[in-house]
Structures are given as C-alpha cells and as structure tokens.
Design a protein around this motif. Structure first.
Motif, short mmCIF file in Angstrom:
data_model
loop_
_atom_site.label_atom_id
_atom_site.label_comp_id
_atom_site.label_asym_id
_atom_site.label_seq_id
_atom_site.Cartn_x
_atom_site.Cartn_y
_atom_site.Cartn_z
N GLY A 188 1.00 -1.28 -0.03
CA GLY A 188 -0.06 0.00 0.05
C GLY A 188 0.74 0.95 0.06
N GLY A 189 0.03 2.31 0.27
CA GLY A 189 0.90 3.78 0.48
C GLY A 189 1.35 4.23 -1.00
N GLU A 190 0.71 3.58 -2.10
CA GLU A 190 1.16 4.07 -3.54
C GLU A 190 0.66 5.62 -3.45
OE1 GLU A 190 0.25 -0.22 -3.73
OE2 GLU A 190 -0.72 1.46 -3.21
N THR A 191 1.25 6.31 -4.60
CA THR A 191 0.80 7.58 -5.00
C THR A 191 0.16 7.39 -6.36
OG1 THR A 191 2.76 8.74 -4.15
CG2 THR A 191 1.26 10.04 -5.62
N VAL A 192 -1.21 7.67 -6.52
CA VAL A 192 -2.12 7.40 -7.31
C VAL A 192 -2.60 8.62 -8.30
CG1 VAL A 192 -4.09 7.24 -6.02
CG2 VAL A 192 -4.13 5.78 -8.18
N PHE A 193 -2.74 8.57 -9.42
CA PHE A 193 -2.99 9.57 -10.45
C PHE A 193 -4.51 9.07 -10.85
CE2 PHE A 193 1.19 10.66 -9.77
CZ PHE A 193 1.24 12.05 -9.69
N GLU A 205 0.91 -5.94 -11.57
CA GLU A 205 1.13 -7.16 -11.15
C GLU A 205 0.87 -7.36 -9.90
OE1 GLU A 205 4.92 -5.18 -10.44
OE2 GLU A 205 3.34 -5.16 -12.14
N ASP A 206 1.07 -8.25 -9.20
CA ASP A 206 0.67 -8.64 -8.00
C ASP A 206 1.61 -7.76 -6.95
OD1 ASP A 206 -0.97 -10.75 -8.32
OD2 ASP A 206 0.46 -12.42 -8.06
N GLY A 207 1.13 -7.47 -5.71
CA GLY A 207 1.73 -6.25 -5.05
C GLY A 207 1.25 -4.93 -5.03
N TRP A 208 0.53 -4.77 -5.87
CA TRP A 208 -0.25 -3.16 -5.97
C TRP A 208 -1.52 -3.47 -5.00
CZ3 TRP A 208 1.90 0.87 -8.22
CH2 TRP A 208 3.09 0.51 -9.12
N SER A 209 -1.86 -2.35 -4.38
CA SER A 209 -3.19 -2.27 -3.58
C SER A 209 -4.36 -2.09 -4.56
CB SER A 209 -2.90 -1.30 -2.62
OG SER A 209 -3.06 0.13 -2.97
N GLU A 210 -5.45 -2.33 -3.96
CA GLU A 210 -6.64 -2.17 -4.78
C GLU A 210 -7.03 -0.66 -4.91
OE1 GLU A 210 -11.49 -2.41 -4.23
OE2 GLU A 210 -10.23 -3.29 -2.50
N CYS A 211 -6.53 0.33 -4.02
CA CYS A 211 -6.56 1.55 -4.33
C CYS A 211 -5.65 2.13 -5.61
CB CYS A 211 -6.20 2.53 -3.10
SG CYS A 211 -5.64 4.22 -3.44
N ALA A 212 -4.40 1.33 -5.74
CA ALA A 212 -3.67 1.86 -6.96
C ALA A 212 -4.22 1.34 -8.12
CB ALA A 212 -2.00 1.01 -6.57
N GLY A 215 -5.86 4.15 -10.95
CA GLY A 215 -5.15 5.14 -11.71
C GLY A 215 -3.71 4.72 -11.97
N TYR A 216 -2.96 5.72 -12.64
CA TYR A 216 -1.70 5.68 -12.70
C TYR A 216 -0.97 5.47 -11.21
CZ TYR A 216 3.09 5.36 -14.67
OH TYR A 216 4.42 4.85 -14.97
N ALA A 217 -0.15 4.78 -10.85
CA ALA A 217 0.43 4.67 -9.48
C ALA A 217 2.02 4.65 -9.57
CB ALA A 217 -0.29 3.35 -8.68
N VAL A 218 2.54 4.94 -8.60
CA VAL A 218 3.97 4.87 -8.29
C VAL A 218 4.07 4.39 -6.66
CG1 VAL A 218 6.09 6.44 -7.99
CG2 VAL A 218 4.22 7.19 -9.42
N LYS A 219 5.06 3.29 -6.74
CA LYS A 219 5.23 2.75 -5.70
C LYS A 219 6.15 3.35 -4.70
CE LYS A 219 4.13 -2.23 -6.25
NZ LYS A 219 4.60 -3.39 -6.34
N PRO A 220 5.91 3.60 -3.31
CA PRO A 220 7.10 4.43 -2.63
C PRO A 220 8.41 3.49 -2.59
CG PRO A 220 5.16 3.71 -1.15
CD PRO A 220 4.91 3.08 -2.60
#
Length: 319
Positions: A188-193, A205-212, A215-220
């Motif tokens: 979690g904790g991704e920045t999402v656009f 792929e696996d490892g992204w949260s549902e929130c991510a 939108g386009y997301a960036v992992k911290p």
C-alpha cells in the motif's frame, strides 16, 4: 527568476531529457538568464547529499506531466529528515476551498510537520537540488513538509493548486510538487493519479493495492522522488494532476513534500498589494511590445484563477 522563465526552463530541460519531440508553449523570456541559473546547481559543501544526476529522471506521463528520479535522496538524507520530524508530528490538515484556512478532514489522516527552509546543511542541500531539477527557484518553494502514514492512513485524491483566492495571494498557485519517499512500504501507500492518461495502460502485477488500481500509480521506494506539475505550460490548472496517497496496508510510510509556487513564496505579490495594476517583471514592457499580451494572454494578463504578471504593460488596468 519569474514564473515565465522558471516554468519554461523546467519544461525545456525535462523535454530534452526524455528526448521527445513534444513542443512546449513558450512563455516570455523562456531562454532565461544565465546569471540567475548558475547558482542553482551549486550544492552546499560538506553535506551528506546525493549527487545531482538528471539522467536518473524518467518521464512517467505527459497528462499530467510527471517524472520520477531514482535515488534522489541518500539513505542518510532520508533518515535525517525523519529524525528531524519524529517528535514534532501533528495531525495533518487540509485547506478549506472557500476560506483557505487549514482544517481537519477525514480525507487526510496522516500526521506531519514543516521544517524550516535551509534548517540545516542537509535540508539546504536538498532544497538546492530540487531547484536544480525543476528549474524553479528556491524562493518559490514552501518549507518541506514531512509526513508519516501508519496502518490505514491515507490522503484521498485532491489537487495541489488552490480553489480559493486567499492562498493565491502569497506565491500564486502551486505549479509543481516534488514528493520524496523517505521509507519503503511493505504494502500500500502508493501515489495514485486517477485522471492520468496512463491509468489504463499501466501493468498492475501482484503487489499493488486495490487503491492503486484506480489510476496510474507510483510505489514508494526509499530515496526516490516524484515530480509532477499542477499547471499546464500556459499557467492554467491541470485537472489531470488529481492525486492521492493510498492507504498503508502493511508497514509505515514516511515522505517529504516540497510545493513550489509560480512566484516567490517568501514575499507577497505586488499585484495583491497594488490593486492588480502593476508589472511584476522588469521585462514586461519589452514583452508587451513584442506582442506577448496576445500570444501569452494567461501569463501576461491573467485568468479567472489569478491575475497576470504584466497587466500594466498590457494596458488592461489603470494604476
């Protein structure tokens, strides 16, 4: 350095970095002044800082304009910023759309605090490096904010530009945001656009949260920095810059935010203090004679969001 110079220079730099053929809208004086640019690249001596290497910056999106810089901060810098803030954190606030005042809100559940500008040698070095990367002067930036997100804490999608007039009086709109990740997050904790043009094409792929997934997301990733612009090159607001911080699912998230305005954040606008009929740049008369009042109407004259910077020379008001 004024907004026309600083924003256009940043776009020129980033476009060239990506080796793309996109053409940016040229603001007045976009070639800049070498005398004002040179000191930007000079880092403080003795600070434990990462080297400035623009080749580490990668474009992520053009709508909004977003870039990630790998290892922008060293581990030591990340740990230092956390140490400076750990015992000073308070509940994060948001700006009220009507009054502009800071209020509590369920849309933002993190805790945070603001450092002082150039608080120490390391902080000053980071601020200088941000100016070098963005080509936006240090004086246009707010103090760095340190944020801490624990399990379940988030920041719902929002804009960094302002909806109220009160917050625009000092520095104008926020033109750019540099978000620095000070820790890794287990999940979690991704920045999402949510509005990004790349939201449908990004592989999740696996490892992204549902929130991510929304939108386009960036992992911290500890040490990385994300730069995105909240305004278009013509100074109008970019609704594609809508962004949020996804809830932390496992672990904790530390980050640092630097908001950068269209003009100096250290001193009030002369437009705000003189009824709006002034020139805020000594080059305004020359630009006006060259037809920039028509070619660059938003910058020179202004829009519904904010007054222009050459209203007097464009003869749209009386002093």
């Amino acid at each position: 350095m004024d907004f026309g110079n600083s924003l256009a220079l940043s776009l020129c730099f980033l476009f060239a970095l990506a080796d793309l053929s996109h053409s940016a809208i040229q603001l007045p004086g976009w070639l800049g002044d070498k005398k004002t640019q040179a000191p930007v690249l000079r880092l403080n001596k003795g600070a434990v800082t990462a080297p400035f290497d623009p080749t580490r910056a990668t474009p992520l999106s053009w709508h909004p304009r977003a870039f990630v810089y790998k290892n922008f901060l060293t581990d030591e810098e990340c740990d230092h910023l956390i140490t400076l803030s750990r015992d000073k954190l308070e509940l994060s606030m948001v700006a009220d759309n009507e009054s502009g005042k800071s209020i509590k809100s369920e849309v933002r559940t993190s805790s945070g605090m603001f450092l002082q500008k150039a608080q120490d040698e390391i902080v000053a070095g980071i601020e200088t490096r941000i100016a070098a990367w963005t080509f936006l002067p240090v004086e246009n930036g707010e103090s760095m904010q340190i944020l801490h997100y624990e399990h379940g804490q988030k920041y719902e999608p929002h804009f960094d530009f302002f909806h109220d007039k009160a917050n625009q009086e000092l520095g104008g709109h926020r033109v750019a945001t540099v978000l620095m990740y000070l820790s890794n997050v287990e999940k979690g904790g991704e920045t999402v656009f949510p509005n990004s043009e790349g939201r449908m094409s990004q592989s999740k792929e696996d490892g992204w949260s549902e929130c991510a997934q929304k939108g386009y997301a960036v992992k911290p990733s500890k040490g990385d920095a994300l730069l995105f612009f909240s305004l278009h090159p013509d100074a109008t607001t970019d609704t594609n810059s809508l962004h949020g911080s996804c809830p932390v699912i496992e672990g904790e998230k530390w980050s640092s935010t630097k908001w950068i305005h269209v003009r100096s954040f250290d001193k009030p606008s002369t437009n705000a203090n003189n009824g709006g009929c002034v020139d805020e740049n000594e080059n305004c008369p020359t630009w006006a004679k060259n037809g920039e009042c028509q070619k660059n109407h938003v910058y020179m004259v202004g829009s519904l969001d904010s007054p222009g910077y050459c209203r007097k020379s464009c003869k749209v008001c009386s002093s």
